[in-house]
Write a protein that holds these residues in place. Structure first.
Motif, PDB file in Angstrom:
ATOM      1  N   LEU A  48       6.110  -5.097 -10.798  1.00  0.00           N
ATOM      2  CA  LEU A  48       7.415  -5.320 -10.071  1.00  0.00           C
ATOM      3  C   LEU A  48       7.261  -6.781  -9.510  1.00  0.00           C
ATOM      4  CD1 LEU A  48       7.998  -1.886  -8.423  1.00  0.00           C
ATOM      5  CD2 LEU A  48       9.260  -3.231 -10.357  1.00  0.00           C
TER       6      LEU A  48
ATOM      7  N   GLY B 153       6.702   0.793  -2.416  1.00  0.00           N
ATOM      8  CA  GLY B 153       6.010   1.983  -3.220  1.00  0.00           C
ATOM      9  C   GLY B 153       5.401   3.001  -2.578  1.00  0.00           C
TER      10      GLY B 153
ATOM     11  N   SER C  93      -0.446   2.469  -8.009  1.00  0.00           N
ATOM     12  CA  SER C  93       0.568   1.785  -7.249  1.00  0.00           C
ATOM     13  C   SER C  93       0.320   0.424  -7.256  1.00  0.00           C
ATOM     14  CB  SER C  93       0.140   2.358  -5.869  1.00  0.00           C
ATOM     15  OG  SER C  93       0.604   3.743  -5.878  1.00  0.00           O
TER      16      SER C  93
ATOM     17  N   ILE D 255       1.640  -1.031 -10.740  1.00  0.00           N
ATOM     18  CA  ILE D 255       3.185  -1.006 -10.470  1.00  0.00           C
ATOM     19  C   ILE D 255       3.518  -2.094  -9.529  1.00  0.00           C
ATOM     20  CG2 ILE D 255       5.255   0.407  -9.914  1.00  0.00           C
ATOM     21  CD1 ILE D 255       3.796   2.779 -10.881  1.00  0.00           C
TER      22      ILE D 255
END
Length: 189
Positions: free
Chosen positions: A170, A87, A163, A166
């Motif tokens: 994920l 990321g 970040s 996320i």
């Protein structure tokens, strides 16, 4: 096993052309055009991914070494770090102030984690092969780029929190889809 070896080899060769043999890559691009070249690269990479997944799933595991008992837990922690690194490569991040190639470093972390958790020959081919590709890429890309200039743009605290969120989402998704991709559950149930 042949599909797995061909898939890892194709992935590595196509990616390494840019940093190892730029003149060959340029010649191919000039011969067929930029658009068709990008299409050919994309199709080859998709094909290599398919070969890796099919090759992995169709090859019975033959153990080469006993992974450490803590390897599975280390892999789970390293996977979160790998996702975070992938990321960080997508935009501004404080990680980019310390790591020159976060995406390739993420692949390397992913590979090392999986080699700590798995001791079979197909793991050596897949994770060892892709880890080696990432390491060679870090070296060759860095050589071609010259001295490292850290990015001037640094992400805001809010962007860093986003970040992390996320990456966590994920991570959870990957835990759930891992059995369909690899045929192996992450968490034994």
């Amino acid at each position: 096993m042949e599909m797995l070896i061909i898939g890892v080899s194709l992935w590595s060769l196509v990616h390494l052309m840019k940093s190892v043999t730029p003149s060959l890559r340029g010649s191919i691009q000039n011969a067929i055009g930029e658009g068709p070249h990008k299409g050919l690269v994309a199709l080859t990479l998709l094909g290599s991914l398919a070969l890796m997944i099919l090759g992995w799933r169709s090859t019975p595991a033959e153990f080469v070494y006993d992974p450490p008992t803590w390897g599975r837990h280390a892999n789970m922690a390293l996977m979160f770090a790998a996702i975070l690194l992938l990321g960080a490569a997508q935009g501004a991040s404080r990680i980019r102030q310390w790591i020159r190639h976060p995406m390739l470093t993420g692949v390397l972390v992913w590979a090392v984690g999986h080699l700590l958790a798995n001791g079979d020959h197909k793991s050596l081919v897949l994770f060892g092969g892709l880890g080696l590709w990432a390491l060679i890429s870090i070296i060759t890309v860095s050589r071609n780029e010259g001295p490292w200039v850290k990015p001037a743009k640094i992400a805001s605290f809010g962007r860093e929190l986003l970040s992390l969120a996320i990456a966590a989402i994920l991570y959870v998704i990957l835990v759930f889809i891992h059995p369909w991709i690899a045929g192996v559950p992450v968490v034994a149930g």
